[in-house]
Scaffold this motif. Structure first.
Motif, mmCIF file in Angstrom:
data_model
loop_
_atom_site.group_PDB
_atom_site.id
_atom_site.type_symbol
_atom_site.label_atom_id
_atom_site.label_comp_id
_atom_site.label_asym_id
_atom_site.label_seq_id
_atom_site.Cartn_x
_atom_site.Cartn_y
_atom_site.Cartn_z
ATOM 1 N N ILE A 6 50.486 34.450 49.275
ATOM 2 C CA ILE A 6 49.834 33.142 49.385
ATOM 3 C C ILE A 6 48.433 33.338 49.969
ATOM 4 O O ILE A 6 48.273 33.633 51.152
ATOM 5 N N ARG A 7 47.436 33.171 49.113
ATOM 6 C CA ARG A 7 46.048 33.443 49.503
ATOM 7 C C ARG A 7 45.570 32.602 50.679
ATOM 8 O O ARG A 7 44.710 33.032 51.440
ATOM 9 N N SER A 8 46.129 31.425 50.864
ATOM 10 C CA SER A 8 45.709 30.571 51.978
ATOM 11 C C SER A 8 46.375 30.963 53.298
ATOM 12 O O SER A 8 46.009 30.438 54.349
ATOM 13 N N ASN A 9 47.338 31.885 53.263
ATOM 14 C CA ASN A 9 47.985 32.350 54.490
ATOM 15 C C ASN A 9 46.968 33.121 55.332
ATOM 16 O O ASN A 9 46.237 33.959 54.818
ATOM 17 N N LYS A 10 46.921 32.844 56.633
ATOM 18 C CA LYS A 10 45.911 33.475 57.497
ATOM 19 C C LYS A 10 46.017 35.000 57.506
ATOM 20 O O LYS A 10 45.026 35.683 57.747
ATOM 21 N N ASP A 11 47.191 35.543 57.239
ATOM 22 C CA ASP A 11 47.376 36.998 57.259
ATOM 23 C C ASP A 11 47.221 37.656 55.886
ATOM 24 O O ASP A 11 47.279 38.877 55.787
ATOM 25 N N TYR A 12 47.028 36.851 54.849
ATOM 26 C CA TYR A 12 46.900 37.401 53.500
ATOM 27 C C TYR A 12 45.836 38.504 53.389
ATOM 28 O O TYR A 12 46.104 39.537 52.771
ATOM 29 N N PRO A 13 44.646 38.354 53.991
ATOM 30 C CA PRO A 13 43.634 39.409 53.838
ATOM 31 C C PRO A 13 44.102 40.787 54.316
ATOM 32 O O PRO A 13 43.676 41.810 53.784
ATOM 33 N N ARG A 14 45.004 40.822 55.307
ATOM 34 C CA ARG A 14 45.478 42.104 55.842
ATOM 35 C C ARG A 14 46.737 42.609 55.147
ATOM 36 O O ARG A 14 47.211 43.709 55.440
ATOM 37 N N TYR A 15 47.280 41.815 54.238
ATOM 38 C CA TYR A 15 48.501 42.207 53.535
ATOM 39 C C TYR A 15 48.270 42.132 52.024
ATOM 40 O O TYR A 15 47.884 43.119 51.413
ATOM 41 N N GLY A 16 48.512 40.985 51.436
ATOM 42 C CA GLY A 16 48.311 40.837 49.994
ATOM 43 C C GLY A 16 46.898 41.180 49.565
ATOM 44 O O GLY A 16 46.678 41.741 48.493
ATOM 45 N N GLY A 17 45.935 40.883 50.417
ATOM 46 C CA GLY A 17 44.540 41.143 50.100
ATOM 47 C C GLY A 17 44.199 42.614 49.954
ATOM 48 O O GLY A 17 43.196 42.973 49.342
ATOM 49 N N ILE A 18 45.035 43.484 50.520
ATOM 50 C CA ILE A 18 44.803 44.925 50.356
ATOM 51 C C ILE A 18 45.905 45.592 49.536
ATOM 52 O O ILE A 18 46.056 46.805 49.532
ATOM 53 N N GLY A 19 46.691 44.757 48.846
ATOM 54 C CA GLY A 19 47.680 45.300 47.913
ATOM 55 C C GLY A 19 49.085 45.487 48.456
ATOM 56 O O GLY A 19 49.926 46.082 47.787
ATOM 57 N N ILE A 20 49.374 44.984 49.645
ATOM 58 C CA ILE A 20 50.737 45.078 50.180
ATOM 59 C C ILE A 20 51.598 44.061 49.430
ATOM 60 O O ILE A 20 51.242 42.886 49.321
ATOM 61 N N THR A 21 52.725 44.508 48.918
ATOM 62 C CA THR A 21 53.616 43.661 48.117
ATOM 63 C C THR A 21 55.045 43.714 48.672
ATOM 64 O O THR A 21 55.344 44.499 49.568
ATOM 65 N N VAL A 22 55.903 42.899 48.095
ATOM 66 C CA VAL A 22 57.328 42.885 48.409
ATOM 67 C C VAL A 22 58.051 43.386 47.169
ATOM 68 O O VAL A 22 57.710 43.007 46.040
ATOM 69 N N CYS A 23 59.044 44.255 47.354
ATOM 70 C CA CYS A 23 59.767 44.814 46.202
ATOM 71 C C CYS A 23 60.393 43.692 45.363
ATOM 72 O O CYS A 23 60.710 42.609 45.862
ATOM 73 N N GLU A 24 60.559 43.967 44.095
ATOM 74 C CA GLU A 24 61.077 42.976 43.145
ATOM 75 C C GLU A 24 62.467 42.476 43.540
ATOM 76 O O GLU A 24 62.763 41.284 43.414
ATOM 77 N N ARG A 25 63.306 43.351 44.044
ATOM 78 C CA ARG A 25 64.673 42.969 44.450
ATOM 79 C C ARG A 25 64.639 41.894 45.527
ATOM 80 O O ARG A 25 65.420 40.956 45.496
ATOM 81 N N TRP A 26 63.702 42.009 46.502
ATOM 82 C CA TRP A 26 63.609 41.022 47.571
ATOM 83 C C TRP A 26 62.878 39.771 47.115
ATOM 84 O O TRP A 26 63.064 38.705 47.678
#
Length: 160
Positions: free
Chosen positions: A30-50
């Protein structure tokens, strides 16, 4: 609210482990999440199973199956902080373990043992800021920066 089949919900309230699971996904997608730049913004993902689940199980049920119940005082931690969330890279960890696992930590290797500056500080009793100052400004070797105790004298006193 979606019906939860995992037995964690109490009287319609979302359990803490479910909230933590949802926050993990939000940080990554979620790009509007305050922590997105440090996670999704640098390519951190959640496995497909989860994310999507498997067979008749929801993603949350798969997460519970892989991680087990959340121990008190612990939260989800990625073992390798450059990789995403999944059963092979996640564990339940204390706040201290997580603090030692940040990408921003400065690590030192002394006699083949690698620790963060904060961990070496606890070993030696020398403050972490002092260790970093000694490394950067005084150009001390790691062993000396961590273990050298300096004696200070008041101005005008003889130290010998």
């Amino acid at each position: 609210m979606t019906t939860m089949r995992h037995g964690y919900a109490k009287r319609g309230k979302r359990p803490a482990i479910y909230v933590q699971f949802m926050n993990m996904k939000a940080r990554c997608y979620i790009r509007s999440n305050k922590d997105y730049p440090r996670y999704g913004g640098i390519g951190i993902t959640v496995c497909e199973r989860w994310l999507s689940g498997e067979g008749s199980k929801t993603g949350f049920e798969c997460f519970l199956e892989d991680m087990g119940p959340k121990p008190q005082g612990m939260s989800i931690d990625r073992i390798d902080s450059t990789k995403g969330y999944g059963p092979d890279n996640c564990r339940w960890a204390t706040h201290e373990q997580q603090a030692n696992n940040r990408r921003s930590n400065h690590t030192l290797t002394i006699d083949g043992v690698t620790k963060t500056v904060a961990q070496w500080s606890r070993v030696s009793g020398i403050g972490p800021k002092t260790i970093l100052y000694r490394l950067k400004h005084m150009k001390m070797e790691p062993r000396d920066a961590v273990f050298t105790k300096l004696s200070w004298t008041k101005k005008g006193e003889n130290n010998g």
